[in-house]
Design a protein around this motif. Structure first.
Motif, PDB file in Angstrom:
ATOM      1  N   MET A 126      32.777  18.291 -38.043  1.00 43.22           N
ATOM      2  CA  MET A 126      31.377  18.563 -38.387  1.00 43.22           C
ATOM      3  C   MET A 126      30.576  17.261 -38.283  1.00 43.22           C
ATOM      4  O   MET A 126      30.790  16.336 -39.062  1.00 43.22           O
ATOM      5  N   LEU A 127      29.670  17.211 -37.299  1.00 45.43           N
ATOM      6  CA  LEU A 127      28.917  15.982 -37.047  1.00 45.43           C
ATOM      7  C   LEU A 127      27.571  15.998 -37.779  1.00 45.43           C
ATOM      8  O   LEU A 127      26.804  16.943 -37.645  1.00 45.43           O
ATOM      9  N   VAL A 128      27.317  14.949 -38.560  1.00 37.94           N
ATOM     10  CA  VAL A 128      26.033  14.811 -39.290  1.00 37.94           C
ATOM     11  C   VAL A 128      25.602  13.348 -39.258  1.00 37.94           C
ATOM     12  O   VAL A 128      26.427  12.449 -39.445  1.00 37.94           O
ATOM     13  N   ASP A 129      24.314  13.124 -39.054  1.00 38.06           N
ATOM     14  CA  ASP A 129      23.748  11.782 -39.013  1.00 38.06           C
ATOM     15  C   ASP A 129      23.817  11.103 -40.400  1.00 38.06           C
ATOM     16  O   ASP A 129      23.735  11.766 -41.431  1.00 38.06           O
ATOM     17  N   TYR A 130      23.952   9.753 -40.396  1.00 39.32           N
ATOM     18  CA  TYR A 130      24.179   8.982 -41.626  1.00 39.32           C
ATOM     19  C   TYR A 130      23.068   9.178 -42.680  1.00 39.32           C
ATOM     20  O   TYR A 130      23.350   9.372 -43.864  1.00 39.32           O
ATOM     21  N   THR A 131      21.800   9.160 -42.235  1.00 43.06           N
ATOM     22  CA  THR A 131      20.683   9.287 -43.186  1.00 43.06           C
ATOM     23  C   THR A 131      20.723  10.652 -43.867  1.00 43.06           C
ATOM     24  O   THR A 131      20.487  10.796 -45.066  1.00 43.06           O
ATOM     25  N   GLN A 132      21.034  11.683 -43.081  1.00 44.27           N
ATOM     26  CA  GLN A 132      21.174  13.040 -43.617  1.00 44.27           C
ATOM     27  C   GLN A 132      22.263  13.086 -44.680  1.00 44.27           C
ATOM     28  O   GLN A 132      22.111  13.723 -45.713  1.00 44.27           O
ATOM     29  N   LEU A 133      23.361  12.394 -44.399  1.00 42.75           N
ATOM     30  CA  LEU A 133      24.489  12.403 -45.337  1.00 42.75           C
ATOM     31  C   LEU A 133      24.077  11.807 -46.678  1.00 42.75           C
ATOM     32  O   LEU A 133      24.413  12.347 -47.731  1.00 42.75           O
TER      33      LEU A 133
ATOM     34  N   LYS B 244      43.590  17.048 -27.470  1.00 44.70           N
ATOM     35  CA  LYS B 244      42.663  18.099 -27.004  1.00 44.70           C
ATOM     36  C   LYS B 244      42.607  19.280 -27.977  1.00 44.70           C
ATOM     37  O   LYS B 244      42.551  20.449 -27.588  1.00 44.70           O
ATOM     38  N   ARG B 245      42.670  18.959 -29.278  1.00 45.06           N
ATOM     39  CA  ARG B 245      42.618  20.037 -30.280  1.00 45.06           C
ATOM     40  C   ARG B 245      41.352  19.973 -31.119  1.00 45.06           C
ATOM     41  O   ARG B 245      41.210  20.727 -32.082  1.00 45.06           O
ATOM     42  N   LEU B 246      40.440  19.054 -30.762  1.00 46.16           N
ATOM     43  CA  LEU B 246      39.253  18.857 -31.594  1.00 46.16           C
ATOM     44  C   LEU B 246      38.065  19.615 -31.030  1.00 46.16           C
ATOM     45  O   LEU B 246      37.741  19.485 -29.856  1.00 46.16           O
ATOM     46  N   VAL B 247      37.406  20.418 -31.888  1.00 44.40           N
ATOM     47  CA  VAL B 247      36.170  21.086 -31.478  1.00 44.40           C
ATOM     48  C   VAL B 247      35.048  20.517 -32.341  1.00 44.40           C
ATOM     49  O   VAL B 247      35.062  20.676 -33.560  1.00 44.40           O
ATOM     50  N   ALA B 248      34.094  19.817 -31.709  1.00 46.24           N
ATOM     51  CA  ALA B 248      33.002  19.200 -32.479  1.00 46.24           C
ATOM     52  C   ALA B 248      31.814  20.152 -32.539  1.00 46.24           C
ATOM     53  O   ALA B 248      31.478  20.805 -31.546  1.00 46.24           O
ATOM     54  N   ILE B 249      31.183  20.252 -33.721  1.00 42.98           N
ATOM     55  CA  ILE B 249      29.991  21.097 -33.854  1.00 42.98           C
ATOM     56  C   ILE B 249      28.873  20.293 -34.517  1.00 42.98           C
ATOM     57  O   ILE B 249      29.140  19.346 -35.259  1.00 42.98           O
ATOM     58  N   ASN B 250      27.644  20.699 -34.259  1.00 45.50           N
ATOM     59  CA  ASN B 250      26.489  20.049 -34.874  1.00 45.50           C
ATOM     60  C   ASN B 250      26.291  20.645 -36.273  1.00 45.50           C
ATOM     61  O   ASN B 250      25.845  21.782 -36.420  1.00 45.50           O
ATOM     62  N   ALA B 251      26.607  19.850 -37.309  1.00 47.37           N
ATOM     63  CA  ALA B 251      26.543  20.367 -38.679  1.00 47.37           C
ATOM     64  C   ALA B 251      25.232  19.986 -39.372  1.00 47.37           C
ATOM     65  O   ALA B 251      25.108  20.072 -40.587  1.00 47.37           O
ATOM     66  N   GLU B 252      24.247  19.551 -38.573  1.00 47.84           N
ATOM     67  CA  GLU B 252      22.934  19.228 -39.159  1.00 47.84           C
ATOM     68  C   GLU B 252      22.032  20.452 -39.177  1.00 47.84           C
ATOM     69  O   GLU B 252      20.962  20.426 -39.762  1.00 47.84           O
ATOM     70  N   ARG B 253      22.445  21.503 -38.486  1.00 47.97           N
ATOM     71  CA  ARG B 253      21.603  22.705 -38.416  1.00 47.97           C
ATOM     72  C   ARG B 253      21.563  23.418 -39.762  1.00 47.97           C
ATOM     73  O   ARG B 253      22.246  23.029 -40.697  1.00 47.97           O
ATOM     74  N   LEU B 254      20.809  24.522 -39.819  1.00 48.90           N
ATOM     75  CA  LEU B 254      20.762  25.323 -41.044  1.00 48.90           C
ATOM     76  C   LEU B 254      22.167  25.806 -41.376  1.00 48.90           C
ATOM     77  O   LEU B 254      22.972  26.050 -40.477  1.00 48.90           O
ATOM     78  N   MET B 255      22.412  25.962 -42.680  1.00 48.34           N
ATOM     79  CA  MET B 255      23.756  26.343 -43.114  1.00 48.34           C
ATOM     80  C   MET B 255      24.295  27.581 -42.371  1.00 48.34           C
ATOM     81  O   MET B 255      25.424  27.600 -41.904  1.00 48.34           O
ATOM     82  N   GLU B 256      23.436  28.607 -42.216  1.00 45.25           N
ATOM     83  CA  GLU B 256      23.879  29.853 -41.577  1.00 45.25           C
ATOM     84  C   GLU B 256      24.261  29.620 -40.117  1.00 45.25           C
ATOM     85  O   GLU B 256      25.182  30.241 -39.589  1.00 45.25           O
ATOM     86  N   GLU B 257      23.536  28.714 -39.463  1.00 43.72           N
ATOM     87  CA  GLU B 257      23.814  28.440 -38.049  1.00 43.72           C
ATOM     88  C   GLU B 257      25.140  27.685 -37.898  1.00 43.72           C
ATOM     89  O   GLU B 257      25.914  27.939 -36.975  1.00 43.72           O
ATOM     90  N   VAL B 258      25.396  26.784 -38.847  1.00 44.24           N
ATOM     91  CA  VAL B 258      26.659  26.048 -38.814  1.00 44.24           C
ATOM     92  C   VAL B 258      27.810  27.037 -39.041  1.00 44.24           C
ATOM     93  O   VAL B 258      28.831  27.018 -38.352  1.00 44.24           O
ATOM     94  N   THR B 259      27.606  27.946 -40.001  1.00 46.49           N
ATOM     95  CA  THR B 259      28.635  28.957 -40.287  1.00 46.49           C
ATOM     96  C   THR B 259      28.925  29.784 -39.032  1.00 46.49           C
ATOM     97  O   THR B 259      30.090  30.013 -38.689  1.00 46.49           O
ATOM     98  N   ALA B 260      27.866  30.191 -38.329  1.00 44.27           N
ATOM     99  CA  ALA B 260      28.050  31.021 -37.133  1.00 44.27           C
ATOM    100  C   ALA B 260      28.846  30.257 -36.069  1.00 44.27           C
ATOM    101  O   ALA B 260      29.731  30.826 -35.410  1.00 44.27           O
ATOM    102  N   GLN B 261      28.552  28.957 -35.933  1.00 47.77           N
ATOM    103  CA  GLN B 261      29.303  28.155 -34.953  1.00 47.77           C
ATOM    104  C   GLN B 261      30.789  28.123 -35.323  1.00 47.77           C
ATOM    105  O   GLN B 261      31.659  28.267 -34.477  1.00 47.77           O
ATOM    106  N   ILE B 262      31.044  27.917 -36.625  1.00 44.24           N
ATOM    107  CA  ILE B 262      32.441  27.811 -37.082  1.00 44.24           C
ATOM    108  C   ILE B 262      33.191  29.127 -36.883  1.00 44.24           C
ATOM    109  O   ILE B 262      34.318  29.153 -36.379  1.00 44.24           O
ATOM    110  N   PHE B 263      32.560  30.246 -37.226  1.00 42.97           N
ATOM    111  CA  PHE B 263      33.204  31.556 -37.030  1.00 42.97           C
ATOM    112  C   PHE B 263      33.520  31.760 -35.544  1.00 42.97           C
ATOM    113  O   PHE B 263      34.569  32.291 -35.176  1.00 42.97           O
ATOM    114  N   GLY B 264      32.576  31.345 -34.699  1.00 38.52           N
ATOM    115  CA  GLY B 264      32.782  31.486 -33.251  1.00 38.52           C
ATOM    116  C   GLY B 264      34.015  30.711 -32.792  1.00 38.52           C
ATOM    117  O   GLY B 264      34.842  31.228 -32.042  1.00 38.52           O
TER     118      GLY B 264
END
Ligand code: AMP
Length: 241
Positions: free
Chosen positions: A127-134, A204-224
């Motif tokens: 789950m990728l998130v920018d430092y300031t956001q964190l 080659k087992r890592l799937v990176a996702i953008n975790a800065e999006r809205l919570m529901e959108e991050v959830t949808a990416q993860i379920f996918g």
């Protein structure tokens, strides 16, 4: 997210710095797939709360925002993963945090999980998130000491100031979410946990996702990611290569 699908999803490993939303997203996975969330932070806090020998040792280390030694972690993780509710899969939140833990986990899953019954292999989601956001997320984080519900005063504030919407308890700040500790935790992540991502990326087992999006959108990416991973796997002739 009701739509629960009870099926074997194997181990799901969520990687990301403190504040990336691993806890929040783990709860969504629990709800949808009916697997338990194994949060090593929660397991350690439970030991601290009960005042066990391990808890007394971990407490000081955690309050400094440092990592608890690998050898202590292996015992509590192995004990938890051997419990019956982990048979259909589980979501790991906060483990592995070092490359050594990742290697240990692979060996453990190979020996204790795959040998017993052929299961969907682990999927690793970064789950990728920018430092300031964190920083904003961590300094704003509050939780209810009674029901465990999570809030953020910047983005998901309670209806009444600092009180839980569910039971009215006064919300608390985790010891290690104090500003002076946060930078240490993020530094520990930078130096150690990034190597975990490198470890899985090399395989080659890592799937990176953008975790800065809205919570529901991050959830949808993860379920996918989970759905694609498990649908593409058939246990007939053993594990997928
Ligand atoms: P968390 O709730 O995941 O942010 O974890 C809180 C604290 O527990 C961390 O800052 C560490 O001190 C400790 N901890 C949790 N998981 C691990 C782990 N896998 N290895 C070492 N220490 C851990």
């Amino acid at each position: 997210m009701a739509n629960k699908t009870a099926r074997n999803i194997g181990p799901v490993i969520l990687l990301g710095p403190p504040g990336a939303g691993k806890g929040t997203q783990s709860k969504q996975i629990v709800e949808r797939y009916g697997v338990p969330q194994i949060s090593t932070g929660d397991l350690l806090r439970d030991h601290v709360g009960r005042g066990t020998e391990l808890g007394l040792e971990a407490r000081v280390i955690m309050a400094r925002g440092e990592l608890v030694p690998d050898e202590l972690m292996y015992g509590i993780v192995a004990t938890r993963l051997r419990e019956a509710d982990c048979q259909g899969g589980f979501v790991l939140d906060g483990f592995p945090r070092t490359a050594a833990q990742a290697g240990w986990l692979d060996a453990f899953l190979e020996k204790e999980i795959f040998e017993k019954s052929k299961k969907c292999p682990p999927v690793v989601i970064q789950m990728l998130v920018d430092y300031t956001q964190l920083l904003l997320r961590l300094t704003g984080r509050r939780s209810c000491p009674t029901c465990g519900r999570l809030y953020n005063i910047h983005s998901q504030s309670p209806l009444a100031d600092e009180l839980c919407d569910v039971d009215g308890s006064k919300l608390v700040i985790r010891d290690d979410d104090r500003e002076e500790v946060i930078s240490g935790r993020l530094a520990a992540y930078e130096t150690q946990t990034r190597r975990v991502a490198d470890y899985y990326r090399a395989q080659k087992r890592l799937v990176a996702i953008n975790a800065e999006r809205l919570m529901e959108e991050v959830t949808a990416q993860i379920f996918g990611v989970i759905d694609r991973h498990c649908l593409g796997w058939t246990p007939v002739a053993g594990r997928r290569s």
